[in-house]
Every structure is written in C-alpha cells, then in structure tokens.
Motif scaffolding. Structure first.
Motif, PDB file in Angstrom:
ATOM      1  N   TYR A 129     -41.029  45.534  20.459  1.00  0.00           N
ATOM      2  CA  TYR A 129     -40.105  45.265  19.351  1.00  0.00           C
ATOM      3  C   TYR A 129     -38.711  44.937  19.864  1.00  0.00           C
ATOM      4  O   TYR A 129     -38.061  44.007  19.364  1.00  0.00           O
ATOM      5  N   ASP A 130     -38.237  45.668  20.859  1.00  0.00           N
ATOM      6  CA  ASP A 130     -36.905  45.400  21.418  1.00  0.00           C
ATOM      7  C   ASP A 130     -36.826  43.979  21.965  1.00  0.00           C
ATOM      8  O   ASP A 130     -35.820  43.284  21.788  1.00  0.00           O
ATOM      9  N   ASN A 131     -37.896  43.540  22.618  1.00  0.00           N
ATOM     10  CA  ASN A 131     -37.909  42.186  23.159  1.00  0.00           C
ATOM     11  C   ASN A 131     -37.929  41.145  22.041  1.00  0.00           C
ATOM     12  O   ASN A 131     -37.233  40.124  22.108  1.00  0.00           O
ATOM     13  N   ALA A 132     -38.718  41.411  20.992  1.00  0.00           N
ATOM     14  CA  ALA A 132     -38.787  40.483  19.855  1.00  0.00           C
ATOM     15  C   ALA A 132     -37.426  40.362  19.176  1.00  0.00           C
ATOM     16  O   ALA A 132     -37.007  39.266  18.789  1.00  0.00           O
ATOM     17  N   LYS A 133     -36.719  41.483  19.023  1.00  0.00           N
ATOM     18  CA  LYS A 133     -35.378  41.451  18.416  1.00  0.00           C
ATOM     19  C   LYS A 133     -34.420  40.616  19.251  1.00  0.00           C
ATOM     20  O   LYS A 133     -33.610  39.858  18.710  1.00  0.00           O
ATOM     21  N   LEU A 191     -35.144  38.113  21.302  1.00  0.00           N
ATOM     22  CA  LEU A 191     -35.486  36.697  21.142  1.00  0.00           C
ATOM     23  C   LEU A 191     -35.073  36.187  19.767  1.00  0.00           C
ATOM     24  O   LEU A 191     -34.654  35.030  19.621  1.00  0.00           O
ATOM     25  N   ALA A 192     -35.168  37.053  18.761  1.00  0.00           N
ATOM     26  CA  ALA A 192     -34.831  36.645  17.396  1.00  0.00           C
ATOM     27  C   ALA A 192     -33.355  36.298  17.251  1.00  0.00           C
ATOM     28  O   ALA A 192     -32.989  35.464  16.414  1.00  0.00           O
ATOM     29  N   LYS A 193     -32.494  36.917  18.050  1.00  0.00           N
ATOM     30  CA  LYS A 193     -31.061  36.605  17.991  1.00  0.00           C
ATOM     31  C   LYS A 193     -30.814  35.146  18.370  1.00  0.00           C
ATOM     32  O   LYS A 193     -30.021  34.450  17.734  1.00  0.00           O
ATOM     33  N   ASP A 194     -31.499  34.684  19.422  1.00  0.00           N
ATOM     34  CA  ASP A 194     -31.361  33.279  19.828  1.00  0.00           C
ATOM     35  C   ASP A 194     -31.939  32.352  18.760  1.00  0.00           C
ATOM     36  O   ASP A 194     -31.366  31.302  18.438  1.00  0.00           O
ATOM     37  N   TYR A 195     -33.094  32.741  18.213  1.00  0.00           N
ATOM     38  CA  TYR A 195     -33.739  31.952  17.164  1.00  0.00           C
ATOM     39  C   TYR A 195     -32.840  31.849  15.936  1.00  0.00           C
ATOM     40  O   TYR A 195     -32.701  30.781  15.328  1.00  0.00           O
ATOM     41  N   LEU A 196     -32.192  32.958  15.585  1.00  0.00           N
ATOM     42  CA  LEU A 196     -31.309  32.984  14.431  1.00  0.00           C
ATOM     43  C   LEU A 196     -30.133  32.025  14.603  1.00  0.00           C
ATOM     44  O   LEU A 196     -29.749  31.320  13.669  1.00  0.00           O
ATOM     45  N   LEU A 197     -29.580  31.968  15.815  1.00  0.00           N
ATOM     46  CA  LEU A 197     -28.460  31.059  16.074  1.00  0.00           C
ATOM     47  C   LEU A 197     -28.869  29.604  15.884  1.00  0.00           C
ATOM     48  O   LEU A 197     -28.131  28.802  15.304  1.00  0.00           O
ATOM     49  N   VAL A 198     -30.053  29.251  16.383  1.00  0.00           N
ATOM     50  CA  VAL A 198     -30.560  27.884  16.220  1.00  0.00           C
ATOM     51  C   VAL A 198     -30.787  27.581  14.740  1.00  0.00           C
ATOM     52  O   VAL A 198     -30.416  26.519  14.239  1.00  0.00           O
ATOM     53  N   LEU A 199     -31.379  28.530  14.036  1.00  0.00           N
ATOM     54  CA  LEU A 199     -31.658  28.334  12.611  1.00  0.00           C
ATOM     55  C   LEU A 199     -30.366  28.199  11.813  1.00  0.00           C
ATOM     56  O   LEU A 199     -30.272  27.363  10.893  1.00  0.00           O
ATOM     57  N   GLN A 200     -29.357  28.972  12.158  1.00  0.00           N
ATOM     58  CA  GLN A 200     -28.075  28.887  11.445  1.00  0.00           C
ATOM     59  C   GLN A 200     -27.402  27.526  11.668  1.00  0.00           C
ATOM     60  O   GLN A 200     -26.761  26.990  10.761  1.00  0.00           O
ATOM     61  N   LYS A 201     -27.546  26.964  12.859  1.00  0.00           N
ATOM     62  CA  LYS A 201     -26.983  25.641  13.128  1.00  0.00           C
ATOM     63  C   LYS A 201     -27.663  24.583  12.260  1.00  0.00           C
ATOM     64  O   LYS A 201     -27.012  23.672  11.737  1.00  0.00           O
TER      65      LYS A 201
END
Length: 211
Positions: free
Chosen positions: A113-117, A119-129
């Motif tokens: 779960y810690d690893n998924a979280k 990775l999700a931070k990077d994914y969130l930045l791309v999605l926000q752009k």
C-alpha cells in the motif's frame, strides 16, 4: 472542439464496467481497464504483471507496470479528446491503490500500500495537468449492500464473498475519498439509478447518440 473525458472508478460491483460499456454504445470511445488495455496493446507492453506476486519486490514491479499502462491510457484518452472524440475510461490507477489498502491487513508482505500511494502521487500530478487542459470528469461509483449482493448474483462470474465484505468495501471508499478533493471528483451512489439518470448527473447526456 475538444471532446470530453470521463473516468469511472469506484468500489467492487458498483456498475463501473457496465456503465462504461453503455456509454460506448452511445458514442463514447471506451478505454478498457488496464489489464485488458495491456492485453490489447502487447506491442507496447511486452512485460505483464504477475498474477500472484511472490515477494514485495514483485508486487512493486506489478504496480509500476500497471502505472505505466495507466499513463498510456491517459495519453490515448487525451489524444482522442483533442481530436473531438468523447472518451470514457474504465477505472484508474486509484483502483490499484484502493485494492492495496483494502488488502493491506491480510497481504502476504508489507509495503504494497505504501508503494501504491507513492506511485499515485506521480499519477495524480499527471492527471491534474490533463485536467487543466481538457474537460475531464472523475466519478466514483458507490452502491448499497443489498444492491451489491443482488448484482453479484446476476454476474456471469460472481465475486468471491470476501471481496464484497463491508469492511473491505469501506477501505476502498476511504482510499477513493482521499483523492476526491484533489480532482474535484464526485461520488455517485448507483443503487437506485438508471444509466440515463447517471448521465444526467454527470452531464454526458448532450453527447449521447440514440441506439
């Protein structure tokens, strides 16, 4: 004129895939959930995630493979929308995070779960752009227990009961809620709603063709 992108995610058995398939029949281009996306794009993704990881390192590698494919799905959706196509995406990387959180207690190894979280931070930045450039709606489906069980009985391959236990679903809900404010997303309880009613709520009615 650009098309719009709808990302449908949510808890188990809430109707995500069925709704995505409904929109695809109404004119939206469906980008399938990531396992099918990888399978249908084997020329781009020659490495597949392990079915049953044997170590935390293997699970982290699985999550990275899924994330890379998620980026591919996002960029494909953006390209289609820039060409005036309306797109619906079945799930997001947040499904991977929610599942890791729901399974955290019973996972055979710690750190998933810690690893998924992370990775999700990077994914969130791309999605926000992409959100700043395009018309994107992030929608999370929920469902009440009775409707969930009724739907499960109607499935061609019903989910195992442990996958739809209330504590398991609640952990998925908590995980999805953590990302909602950052994406201006919305949660829809689909228990008593038709697909047409859902379309009215999320604003996709004007883009639908008759079938």
């Amino acid at each position: 004129m650009n098309g719009n992108i709808i990302i449908i995610d949510g808890i188990s058995n809430s109707g995500k895939t069925s709704f995505c398939e409904y929109l695809s029949k109404k004119g939206y281009i469906l980008i399938e959930e990531v396992p099918l996306f990888i399978k249908n794009n084997r020329d781009k993704y020659d490495v597949l995630p392990s079915t049953i990881p044997k170590s935390i390192d293997e699970e982290k590698n699985n999550q990275q493979i899924l994330l890379n494919a998620e980026y591919g799905r996002l960029f494909q959706a953006e390209k289609l929308a820039l060409n005036g196509k309306d797109v619906v995406m079945d799930r997001s990387f947040f499904s991977t995070v929610a599942m890791a959180y729901a399974l955290e207690k019973d996972a055979p190894f710690k750190g998933s779960y810690d690893n998924a979280k992370k990775l999700a931070k990077d994914y969130l930045l791309v999605l926000q752009k992409i959100l700043k450039r395009m018309d994107v709606s992030f929608v999370v489906f929920d469902v009440d227990k009775k409707t969930l069980l009724d739907r499960n009985l109607k499935r061609e391959k019903p989910l195992n009961l442990e996958w739809i236990e209330e504590h398991f679903l609640d952990k998925q809900r908590i995980s999805f809620n953590a990302f909602m404010s950052a994406l201006n997303g919305r949660i829809i309880n689909t228990s008593s709603l038709s697909f047409d009613e859902i379309c009215i709520i999320i604003g996709c009615n004007n883009n639908l063709k008759k079938i």
